[in-house]
Design a protein around this motif. Structure first.
Motif, PDB file in Angstrom:
ATOM      1  N   MET A 105       0.830  -1.212   0.000  1.00 61.97           N
ATOM      2  CA  MET A 105       0.000   0.000   0.000  1.00 61.97           C
ATOM      3  C   MET A 105       0.858   1.254   0.000  1.00 61.97           C
ATOM      4  N   LEU A 106       1.961   1.226   0.732  1.00 66.58           N
ATOM      5  CA  LEU A 106       2.859   2.385   0.756  1.00 66.58           C
ATOM      6  C   LEU A 106       3.520   2.604  -0.603  1.00 66.58           C
ATOM      7  N   VAL A 107       3.945   1.531  -1.243  1.00 72.06           N
ATOM      8  CA  VAL A 107       4.555   1.646  -2.568  1.00 72.06           C
ATOM      9  C   VAL A 107       3.536   2.167  -3.579  1.00 72.06           C
ATOM     10  N   ILE A 108       2.311   1.673  -3.500  1.00 71.44           N
ATOM     11  CA  ILE A 108       1.260   2.154  -4.411  1.00 71.44           C
ATOM     12  C   ILE A 108       1.012   3.637  -4.195  1.00 71.44           C
ATOM     13  N   GLU A 109       1.002   4.083  -2.935  1.00 68.58           N
ATOM     14  CA  GLU A 109       0.816   5.514  -2.676  1.00 68.58           C
ATOM     15  C   GLU A 109       1.973   6.329  -3.252  1.00 68.58           C
ATOM     16  N   ALA A 110       3.186   5.821  -3.113  1.00 68.75           N
ATOM     17  CA  ALA A 110       4.342   6.530  -3.669  1.00 68.75           C
ATOM     18  C   ALA A 110       4.233   6.634  -5.185  1.00 68.75           C
ATOM     19  N   ILE A 111       3.823   5.558  -5.825  1.00 72.54           N
ATOM     20  CA  ILE A 111       3.664   5.573  -7.286  1.00 72.54           C
ATOM     21  C   ILE A 111       2.589   6.574  -7.690  1.00 72.54           C
ATOM     22  N   PHE A 112       1.463   6.560  -6.990  1.00 72.90           N
ATOM     23  CA  PHE A 112       0.414   7.537  -7.294  1.00 72.90           C
ATOM     24  C   PHE A 112       0.932   8.959  -7.132  1.00 72.90           C
ATOM     25  N   ALA A 127      -6.015   7.076   2.317  1.00 75.55           N
ATOM     26  CA  ALA A 127      -6.800   6.840   3.532  1.00 75.55           C
ATOM     27  C   ALA A 127      -6.389   5.529   4.211  1.00 75.55           C
ATOM     28  N   LEU A 128      -6.066   4.512   3.419  1.00 77.35           N
ATOM     29  CA  LEU A 128      -5.624   3.239   3.991  1.00 77.35           C
ATOM     30  C   LEU A 128      -4.272   3.383   4.697  1.00 77.35           C
ATOM     31  N   ASN A 129      -3.414   4.239   4.171  1.00 80.54           N
ATOM     32  CA  ASN A 129      -2.080   4.425   4.741  1.00 80.54           C
ATOM     33  C   ASN A 129      -2.036   5.435   5.882  1.00 80.54           C
ATOM     34  N   GLU A 130      -3.027   6.272   5.979  1.00 79.87           N
ATOM     35  CA  GLU A 130      -3.011   7.361   6.962  1.00 79.87           C
ATOM     36  C   GLU A 130      -2.747   6.888   8.396  1.00 79.87           C
ATOM     37  N   PRO A 131      -3.378   5.804   8.880  1.00 80.64           N
ATOM     38  CA  PRO A 131      -3.083   5.372  10.262  1.00 80.64           C
ATOM     39  C   PRO A 131      -1.622   4.967  10.477  1.00 80.64           C
ATOM     40  N   LEU A 132      -0.954   4.533   9.434  1.00 79.59           N
ATOM     41  CA  LEU A 132       0.468   4.185   9.549  1.00 79.59           C
ATOM     42  C   LEU A 132       1.345   5.425   9.515  1.00 79.59           C
ATOM     43  N   LEU A 133       0.972   6.377   8.672  1.00 81.90           N
ATOM     44  CA  LEU A 133       1.832   7.533   8.430  1.00 81.90           C
ATOM     45  C   LEU A 133       1.608   8.689   9.406  1.00 81.90           C
ATOM     46  N   ARG A 134       0.410   8.817   9.950  1.00 79.57           N
ATOM     47  CA  ARG A 134       0.098   9.946  10.835  1.00 79.57           C
ATOM     48  C   ARG A 134       1.075  10.054  12.001  1.00 79.57           C
ATOM     49  N   PRO A 135       1.337   8.958  12.750  1.00 83.87           N
ATOM     50  CA  PRO A 135       2.289   9.099  13.869  1.00 83.87           C
ATOM     51  C   PRO A 135       3.708   9.450  13.399  1.00 83.87           C
ATOM     52  N   LEU A 136       4.093   8.939  12.231  1.00 80.63           N
ATOM     53  CA  LEU A 136       5.431   9.231  11.719  1.00 80.63           C
ATOM     54  C   LEU A 136       5.559  10.680  11.273  1.00 80.63           C
ATOM     55  N   ARG A 137       4.494  11.227  10.737  1.00 79.40           N
ATOM     56  CA  ARG A 137       4.539  12.621  10.272  1.00 79.40           C
ATOM     57  C   ARG A 137       4.719  13.596  11.422  1.00 79.40           C
ATOM     58  N   LYS A 138       4.349  13.170  12.629  1.00 82.72           N
ATOM     59  CA  LYS A 138       4.554  14.016  13.802  1.00 82.72           C
ATOM     60  C   LYS A 138       6.029  14.045  14.200  1.00 82.72           C
ATOM     61  N   SER A 149       8.005  10.464   5.484  1.00 82.13           N
ATOM     62  CA  SER A 149       7.373   9.499   6.388  1.00 82.13           C
ATOM     63  C   SER A 149       7.072   8.176   5.685  1.00 82.13           C
ATOM     64  N   LEU A 150       6.788   8.231   4.400  1.00 86.32           N
ATOM     65  CA  LEU A 150       6.532   7.017   3.630  1.00 86.32           C
ATOM     66  C   LEU A 150       7.786   6.137   3.594  1.00 86.32           C
ATOM     67  N   LEU A 151       8.926   6.753   3.344  1.00 87.07           N
ATOM     68  CA  LEU A 151      10.187   6.018   3.317  1.00 87.07           C
ATOM     69  C   LEU A 151      10.513   5.450   4.698  1.00 87.07           C
ATOM     70  N   VAL A 152      10.304   6.233   5.741  1.00 82.36           N
ATOM     71  CA  VAL A 152      10.557   5.772   7.105  1.00 82.36           C
ATOM     72  C   VAL A 152       9.633   4.598   7.434  1.00 82.36           C
ATOM     73  N   ILE A 155      10.949   1.471   5.802  1.00 81.95           N
ATOM     74  CA  ILE A 155      12.131   0.969   6.520  1.00 81.95           C
ATOM     75  C   ILE A 155      11.714   0.279   7.809  1.00 81.95           C
ATOM     76  N   LEU A 156      10.790   0.885   8.545  1.00 83.52           N
ATOM     77  CA  LEU A 156      10.318   0.272   9.797  1.00 83.52           C
ATOM     78  C   LEU A 156       9.621  -1.064   9.539  1.00 83.52           C
ATOM     79  N   LEU A 157       8.862  -1.151   8.452  1.00 75.84           N
ATOM     80  CA  LEU A 157       8.212  -2.422   8.110  1.00 75.84           C
ATOM     81  C   LEU A 157       9.246  -3.482   7.727  1.00 75.84           C
ATOM     82  N   GLN A 158      10.318  -3.072   7.057  1.00 82.05           N
ATOM     83  CA  GLN A 158      11.383  -4.025   6.734  1.00 82.05           C
ATOM     84  C   GLN A 158      12.107  -4.490   7.997  1.00 82.05           C
TER      85      GLN A 158
END
Length: 170
Positions: A105-112, A127-138, A149-152, A155-158
């Motif tokens: 989902m993160l890769v698809i968002e990056a491509i979009f 919207a699907l990625n927002e719960p994952l990215l919101r805390p990181l964006r802070k 935040s998408l890249l971070v 990396i965290l998922l890896q």
């Protein structure tokens, strides 16, 4: 075995997507909803009689995804393995599927964001990625005007994949 793994992966992904959409209360576009529900209703509806939704979560979808991975793992092990071994392997694969789903989902968002940020499915993926990215964006500041935040998150998922592999001895 490739066919079993491919079919199980597709069904598992659809069931996990269905669970995630309902967990975070994201309304999918009609084409995605129709695809998701038609592909998974045969399993989710009967499971809901046994496993009701509790706390706003569609547990039948999540358990259905685990049942699919368990059956696929059983077929891949075929016979000769203890049920505990199959159960642990299925749990490992199930958690892997979840992590790979988030990564996809993160890769698809990056491509979009690079190709067409105004694509019809882009807001849904965001919207699907927002719960994952919101805390990181802070925590992760913008660099120039780039949101890293998408890249971070990737990396965290890896890192989570590596930890999972170490926990299960893979």
């Amino acid at each position: 075995m490739l066919i079993v793994d491919t079919v199980a992966g597709l069904l598992g992904a659809v069931l996990l997507l269905r669970f995630w959409m309902q967990a975070i209360r994201v309304r999918p576009p009609s084409s995605v909803a129709q695809f998701t529900f038609q592909l998974s209703d045969w399993l989710v509806r009967p499971l809901r009689r046994v496993v009701p939704g509790v706390g706003g979560f569609d547990w039948a979808s999540l358990i259905g995804a685990f049942l699919i991975v368990f059956l696929a793992t059983s077929v891949l092990f075929f016979v000769g393995a203890a049920w505990q071994t199959v159960l642990l392997a299925a749990l490992y694969r199930f958690l892997q599927w979840i992590l790979y789903g988030f990564m996809a989902m993160l890769v698809i968002e990056a491509i979009f964001s690079w190709v067409n940020p105004h694509a019809p499915l882009a807001p849904f993926i965001r919207a699907l990625n927002e719960p994952l990215l919101r805390p990181l964006r802070k925590v992760v500041p913008l660099v120039g005007n780039l949101d890293l935040s998408l890249l971070v998150a990737l990396i965290l998922l890896q890192i989570a994949q590596l930890v999972l592999g170490m926990l299960f001895g893979r």
